[in-house]
Design a protein around this motif. Sequence first.
Motif, PDB file in Angstrom:
ATOM      1  N   ALA A 145       0.586  -1.411  -0.232  1.00  0.00           N
ATOM      2  CA  ALA A 145       0.322  -0.098   0.196  1.00  0.00           C
ATOM      3  C   ALA A 145       1.291   1.329  -0.009  1.00  0.00           C
ATOM      4  CB  ALA A 145      -0.539   0.048   1.219  1.00  0.00           C
ATOM      5  N   ARG A 148       1.859   6.259   3.102  1.00  0.00           N
ATOM      6  CA  ARG A 148       0.155   6.970   3.183  1.00  0.00           C
ATOM      7  C   ARG A 148       0.555   8.335   2.999  1.00  0.00           C
ATOM      8  NH1 ARG A 148      -3.773   5.036   5.997  1.00  0.00           N
ATOM      9  NH2 ARG A 148      -3.759   2.340   7.228  1.00  0.00           N
ATOM     10  N   ALA A 218      -3.181   3.614  -3.386  1.00  0.00           N
ATOM     11  CA  ALA A 218      -4.000   3.838  -3.182  1.00  0.00           C
ATOM     12  C   ALA A 218      -5.373   2.912  -3.661  1.00  0.00           C
ATOM     13  CB  ALA A 218      -4.193   4.928  -4.161  1.00  0.00           C
ATOM     14  N   ILE A 219      -5.187   1.956  -4.014  1.00  0.00           N
ATOM     15  CA  ILE A 219      -6.478   1.205  -3.510  1.00  0.00           C
ATOM     16  C   ILE A 219      -6.022   0.114  -2.385  1.00  0.00           C
ATOM     17  CG2 ILE A 219      -7.718  -1.291  -5.303  1.00  0.00           C
ATOM     18  CD1 ILE A 219      -6.750   0.091  -7.947  1.00  0.00           C
ATOM     19  N   GLN A 221      -4.228   1.229  -0.225  1.00  0.00           N
ATOM     20  CA  GLN A 221      -4.432   1.162   1.382  1.00  0.00           C
ATOM     21  C   GLN A 221      -5.872   1.205   1.652  1.00  0.00           C
ATOM     22  OE1 GLN A 221      -3.015   5.322   0.146  1.00  0.00           O
ATOM     23  NE2 GLN A 221      -0.859   5.010   0.282  1.00  0.00           N
ATOM     24  N   GLN A 222      -6.472   1.189   0.821  1.00  0.00           N
ATOM     25  CA  GLN A 222      -8.345   0.976   1.290  1.00  0.00           C
ATOM     26  C   GLN A 222      -8.444  -0.259   1.628  1.00  0.00           C
ATOM     27  OE1 GLN A 222     -11.036   2.567  -1.490  1.00  0.00           O
ATOM     28  NE2 GLN A 222      -9.781   4.124  -2.585  1.00  0.00           N
ATOM     29  N   ASP A 223      -7.942  -1.947   0.617  1.00  0.00           N
ATOM     30  CA  ASP A 223      -8.154  -2.684   1.391  1.00  0.00           C
ATOM     31  C   ASP A 223      -7.719  -3.304   2.396  1.00  0.00           C
ATOM     32  OD1 ASP A 223      -9.305  -3.099  -0.791  1.00  0.00           O
ATOM     33  OD2 ASP A 223      -7.482  -3.921  -1.228  1.00  0.00           O
ATOM     34  N   ASP A 225      -6.854  -1.529   5.385  1.00  0.00           N
ATOM     35  CA  ASP A 225      -6.655   0.078   6.233  1.00  0.00           C
ATOM     36  C   ASP A 225      -8.346  -1.215   6.329  1.00  0.00           C
ATOM     37  OD1 ASP A 225      -5.869   2.035   6.504  1.00  0.00           O
ATOM     38  OD2 ASP A 225      -7.031   3.082   4.656  1.00  0.00           O
ATOM     39  N   PHE A 226      -9.157  -1.532   5.721  1.00  0.00           N
ATOM     40  CA  PHE A 226     -10.864  -2.455   6.065  1.00  0.00           C
ATOM     41  C   PHE A 226     -10.364  -4.145   6.688  1.00  0.00           C
ATOM     42  CE2 PHE A 226     -13.278  -5.615   4.832  1.00  0.00           C
ATOM     43  CZ  PHE A 226     -14.388  -5.156   5.456  1.00  0.00           C
ATOM     44  N   HIS A 229      -9.499  -2.401  10.141  1.00  0.00           N
ATOM     45  CA  HIS A 229     -10.086  -2.746  11.555  1.00  0.00           C
ATOM     46  C   HIS A 229     -10.735  -3.753  12.051  1.00  0.00           C
ATOM     47  CE1 HIS A 229     -13.504  -0.687  12.871  1.00  0.00           C
ATOM     48  NE2 HIS A 229     -14.516  -1.421  11.766  1.00  0.00           N
TER      49      HIS A 229
END
Length: 345
Positions: A145, A148, A218-219, A221-223, A225-226, A229
């Motif tokens: 990722a 940031r 960028a893609i 990073q979203q994965d 982060d999910f 979480h």
Amino acid sequence: MLQDALASAGYPERILVACSGGPDSLALASVAAYFARRGHVHGRPVSVAAVVVDHQLQEGSAEVAARTVAILEGLGLSPVQLRTVEVAATGFGPEAAARDARHAALEAAATELDCGAILLGHTLDDQAEQVLLGLARGSGTRSLAGMRPARGKLLRPFLGLRRAETLEICEVEELETWHDPSNADPAFARSRTRVEVMPLLEDKLGPGVAESLARTAAILQQDADFLEHLAAESYAGLVNRSDDGVWLPEDRLRELSPALRFRVIAKAAADVGGQQPGYGRLQAVEGLLRRQGSAGPVQLPGSVSVYRVSLSELERGAAAGGTAVPREGGGCGKLVFRHQRSPQQ
């Protein structure tokens, strides 16, 4: 780009630019100085300080740092601090050691000057190189990722800008830039990636490789982060604490998907003071869950030991005021994480 970065950080009234004297960070300092002269960003008040970190790793570094301070003062940034650091040897290589020393100096300067954000000059090219290095090392989602755009006080407004564009900014502003010789030193993997690998990829695969790699970051990073979480929620629901460590129920841990299970194991290691385990060490812990071989211990980075014990053993150890000793047997149902502290601790 800078406006968007400051908006994402809640428009801090005082910001700090980290500048090495290279074209990327000087271009960023120049853009920040423009807003400092205006005194606001999108109608929000702003003032800009700067810091130059001298790592003392190259001959003449003090002169480069002093010249950079003078350029920043000429741009109108105030105050401009010069911080000299000692780069301690670590087990993670000279680049990581220099980064740790630099970030510590930046955080200290931001605290002293009451700055709500620290601006770093990393570009899209830096991001592409980061992703490519992660691929070459066989890293996981978080590494692929990349960097940031924002992490704590650290902001990277130029991650969507090419390195060539920062050079153009410096030329237009007539700024004398310094080019770090280590960026072309083949002794460093990042330098080889920059000077040899990326140009080859652009030549063989066509233009746009750097943009594609940055888009991948960028893609992911979203994965990442999910998944992070979900892992945090899972860990909070599984972890049990004792006086000298933590333990996770083996059956419930085994029910998690591998992507979450690995992250939960890493969180347990960090919780007791360890470092991020590599894939091989995580697989070794997985072997404990699959009951392959002994009940442990498995050693993780940062002096953390992991092993299986039964609940009854944990209870007997706690009742006796001591530490349970792992052993084989069908009753083993807990994965225990303990930090092996030195005797003087």
